[in-house]
Enzyme design. Structure first.
Site, PDB file in Angstrom:
ATOM      1  N   ASP A  85      69.306  97.372 -17.194  1.00 37.42           N
ATOM      2  CA  ASP A  85      69.179  97.983 -16.103  1.00 37.42           C
ATOM      3  C   ASP A  85      70.407  97.279 -15.424  1.00 37.42           C
ATOM      4  OD1 ASP A  85      68.961  99.488 -13.864  1.00 37.42           O
ATOM      5  OD2 ASP A  85      66.822  98.963 -12.931  1.00 37.42           O
ATOM      6  N   THR A 233      60.879 101.080  -7.177  1.00 35.79           N
ATOM      7  CA  THR A 233      60.153 101.198  -6.616  1.00 35.79           C
ATOM      8  C   THR A 233      58.595 102.086  -6.116  1.00 35.79           C
ATOM      9  OG1 THR A 233      62.155 100.228  -5.359  1.00 35.79           O
ATOM     10  CG2 THR A 233      59.708 100.049  -4.092  1.00 35.79           C
TER      11      THR A 233
HETATM   12  P1  13P Z   1      64.471 102.038  -6.838  1.00 32.78           P
HETATM   13  O1  13P Z   1      63.968 100.919  -6.540  1.00 32.78           O
HETATM   14  O2  13P Z   1      65.396 102.541  -5.119  1.00 32.78           O
HETATM   15  O3  13P Z   1      63.454 103.458  -7.351  1.00 32.78           O
HETATM   16  O4  13P Z   1      65.598 102.160  -7.267  1.00 32.78           O
HETATM   17  C1  13P Z   1      65.627 101.479  -9.252  1.00 32.78           C
HETATM   18  C2  13P Z   1      66.928 101.476  -9.306  1.00 32.78           C
HETATM   19  O5  13P Z   1      68.276 102.220  -8.870  1.00 32.78           O
HETATM   20  C3  13P Z   1      67.062 100.799 -10.742  1.00 32.78           C
HETATM   21  O6  13P Z   1      68.501 100.430 -10.948  1.00 32.78           O
END
Ligand code: 13P
Length: 288
Positions: A85, A233
């Site tokens: 990611d 999150t």
């Molecule tokens: P959130 O933490 O807002 O859920 O987003 C996660 C994300 O986009 C990881 O790349």
């Protein structure tokens, strides 16, 4: 089943009009939670690993070994992609080498031409190993792994150019933010998303910042070509809430110590509930 590239599962999702969840993993419990629910829901799934989480889990090689072993022992039959990611250029190359089945090269902070050149190079390396590549245009706002970005809506022309480089999926900033959304948030820029969806040759689009976007907005985004939705999150918040309640309830027995397995159980179950709910919302349940 062994790890698969995210390309096939996302192309299917785009064609059939649903989204596949990327849930970020941070440790063994997170991983077990996501894999268990994916199997229960018969849903394809993407395990997201940030560079910080990779370091925390003792390196990308450890993550690959853990996920592969867990999939085998849990007898996971649904398609699972292990995905870097927001990777840097270097980290993307390392992950391809170490056995990730998918990587994001986030070149959105480079001048556009440099983003194009670097994305092309990652695509070339990844292709040889059947690894899918996510590219980003227009940054996602908020904080991710200690890095805060202001967020910037993507230029559809730049999206078209990046989409033609042989990438498997495209993340475009459309007013989305990592972390929770502020009260005065304007919502996703659906006009730009629609235009990107119509002009990028059916490439699966990625929606980052999946925590806190109203359900109807998520569904509308899927209807414009979003096929991968990232959630991090919300799992963290629910994990923390459940763990805090457990500690609060057992406080008087604290002197005896906490069995870590019992301590982490409510939080792990809370993550499982988030994943279940999201798979149903995104429409990926029973699509494996
Ligand atoms: P959130 O933490 O807002 O859920 O987003 C996660 C994300 O986009 C990881 O790349």
């Amino acid at each position: 089943m062994s790890l698969v590239s995210a390309k096939g599962m996302l192309e299917k999702a785009r064609k059939e009009g649903y989204g596949v969840g990327q849930f970020n993993i941070n440790n063994l419990e997170w991983t077990k939670a996501v894999l268990t629910v994916a199997e229960e829901k018969q849903s394809p799934v993407i395990l997201g690993v940030s560079e910080g989480a990779g370091k925390y889990m003792v390196g990308f090689n450890t993550v690959v070994a853990m996920v592969n072993a867990m999939m085998k022992t849990l007898n996971i039959t649904v398609p699972v992609a292990l995905h870097l990611d927001h990777g840097s250029f270097e980290a993307a190359k390392v992950c391809i080498e170490e056995g990730f089945s998918s990587v994001m090269f986030d070149g959105s902070h480079y001048p556009f031409d440099e983003n194009v050149e670097k994305t092309k190079e990652i695509v070339n390396i990844a292709k040889a190993k059947g690894v899918s590549v996510e590219a980003e245009v227009g940054s996602i706002g908020g904080e991710e792994d200690g890095v805060t970005g202001a967020g910037e809506v993507a230029d559809p022309d730049e999206c078209r150019k990046i989409a033609s480089l042989g990438i498997s999926m495209l993340a475009a900033g459309i007013g989305n933010i990592h972390g929770t959304y502020p009260e005065n948030w304007q919502g996703l820029d659906m006009k730009v998303l629609k235009e990107i969806g119509e002009t990028t040759n059916e490439i699966p689009l990625v929606l980052h910042g999946g925590t806190g976007i109203p359900d109807a907005m998520v569904k509308e985004a899927i209807s414009y070509g979003v096929s991968k939705i990232n959630v991090n999150t919300e799992c963290q918040l629910e994990f923390a809430k459940a763990t805090r309640s457990y500690i609060e309830a057992k406080k008087d027995k604290e002197g005896k110590g906490f069995d870590p397995r019992k301590l982490l159980k409510p939080g792990t179950e809370a993550i499982m509930d988030v994943v279940r709910e999201k798979m149903d919302l995104f429409g990926s349940s029973h699509k494996a």
